[in-house]
Design an enzyme around this catalytic site. Structure first.
Site, PDB file in Angstrom:
ATOM      1  N   ASP A  45       0.841  -1.172   0.079  1.00 19.91           N
ATOM      2  CA  ASP A  45      -0.102   0.046  -0.038  1.00 19.91           C
ATOM      3  C   ASP A  45       0.782   1.181  -0.021  1.00 19.91           C
ATOM      4  OD1 ASP A  45      -2.480  -1.315  -0.097  1.00 19.91           O
ATOM      5  OD2 ASP A  45      -2.900  -1.106   1.901  1.00 19.91           O
ATOM      6  N   HIS A  50       2.706   6.102  -2.825  1.00 20.49           N
ATOM      7  CA  HIS A  50       3.950   7.004  -3.747  1.00 20.49           C
ATOM      8  C   HIS A  50       3.248   7.136  -4.976  1.00 20.49           C
ATOM      9  CE1 HIS A  50       7.766   8.329  -4.838  1.00 20.49           C
ATOM     10  NE2 HIS A  50       7.813   7.418  -5.482  1.00 20.49           N
ATOM     11  N   ARG A 146      -6.240  18.996  23.609  1.00 21.80           N
ATOM     12  CA  ARG A 146      -5.091  18.507  24.041  1.00 21.80           C
ATOM     13  C   ARG A 146      -4.646  17.392  24.151  1.00 21.80           C
ATOM     14  NH1 ARG A 146      -1.889  22.023  28.838  1.00 21.80           N
ATOM     15  NH2 ARG A 146       0.263  21.194  28.302  1.00 21.80           N
ATOM     16  N   THR A 159      -9.159   2.126   7.783  1.00 29.42           N
ATOM     17  CA  THR A 159      -8.641   1.049   8.183  1.00 29.42           C
ATOM     18  C   THR A 159      -7.167   1.017   8.741  1.00 29.42           C
ATOM     19  OG1 THR A 159      -7.892   0.419   5.842  1.00 29.42           O
ATOM     20  CG2 THR A 159     -10.079  -0.323   6.514  1.00 29.42           C
TER      21      THR A 159
END
Length: 274
Positions: A45, A50, A146, A159
């Site tokens: 993946d 990329h 925070r 996922t």
């Protein structure tokens, strides 16, 4: 057919890439790294992420196909031993074009605006300590945060990191974004909902920095550090990514195989349930 190919860079992926080029040449495909119709990703993946960022300026013209070389991925339909079948189908069959939603990330900084797209997710964390931020939804204050950080995920990215911090898994046919907390701190000043929030495509959220702080932004596989971010707007992009689907592989099948295991589930069902 014009195609481009990106591989993970390991020896196995490079061997598969060489094999794909040979099969593609036999079918008369043209290697076109600059202006392809199909982008082949060989690896995992991360390799496809990329590839997406490499061809992000050509989303209207290209479709993506993933070949995974390890564990089953959410973006890869084909296994390493199926290259011959893939190339044959690319040469003879018309694929189904599947569109997945993307997240648009708009930064307001002291140097001016900057825009990014994410296929998987956007995460925001503090570099030197906890992240302190106000979160608005549709220009109305929602909560004061925070904690360690915030994850903004697409449906397909739901996922990944989002799931690990307790977020819901969303089908990619639902154009939406999910906001999930990473280790929030709740007291009388900073109060958060404590569960993930799902925004439809016509809504947006703003993350407004409430102190001088160095922030690290992870947009898919990209890592950016800045100390001048004033606010960040997140929404469903009008752009989408297209996957060329040469055979059916339903999303819930991917989820089941990735997290539950096919054989294990079948063994737990009675004959009439199967």
């Amino acid at each position: 057919m014009k195609y481009a190919l990106l591989d993970r860079g390991d020896s196995h992926s490079q061997q598969l890439a060489k094999r794909f080029h040979q099969l593609a040449a036999d079918k008369g495909f043209a290697l076109s790294p600059k202006s392809p119709e199909i982008v082949i990703s060989i690896g995992g993946d991360g390799t496809l992420l990329h590839a997406f960022h490499t061809f992000m300026d050509q989303l209207y013209d290209v479709a993506f196909v993933g070949v995974h070389t390890g564990h089953l991925g959410f973006y890869a339909d084909w296994r390493a031993n199926e290259l011959d079948e893939l190339v044959e189908m690319m040469a003879t069959a018309e694929p189904k074009r599947i569109m997945y939603p993307l997240a648009q990330i708009d930064l307001e900084t002291s140097e001016g605006p900057a825009r990014y797209l994410a296929l998987n997710e956007f995460t925001l964390k503090g570099v030197d300590g906890t992240l302190v931020a106000q979160i608005n939804i549709n220009d109305e204050i929602f909560e004061m945060f925070r904690g360690d950080g915030i994850v903004i995920s697409t449906p397909t990215g739901s996922t990944a990191y989002n799931k690990s911090v307790g977020g819901a898994v969303i089908h990619p046919s639902i154009p939406s974004l999910q906001i999930a907390e990473i280790a929030s701190i709740n007291n009388r000043v900073y109060r958060t909902l404590g569960s993930s929030v799902i925004l439809p495509q016509h809504h947006h959220c703003d993350i407004i920095s409430k102190k001088e702080q160095r922030l690290v932004l992870n947009i898919d596989h990209l890592n950016i550090q800045r100390d001048d971010i004033r606010s960040i707007r997140c929404k469903v992009s009008t752009d989408q990514i297209c996957f060329a689907r040469y055979r059916p592989f339903p999303f819930w099948n991917r989820v089941r195989e990735a997290f539950l295991g096919y054989e294990e589930n079948r063994n737990g069902l009675s004959a009439d349930q199967q």
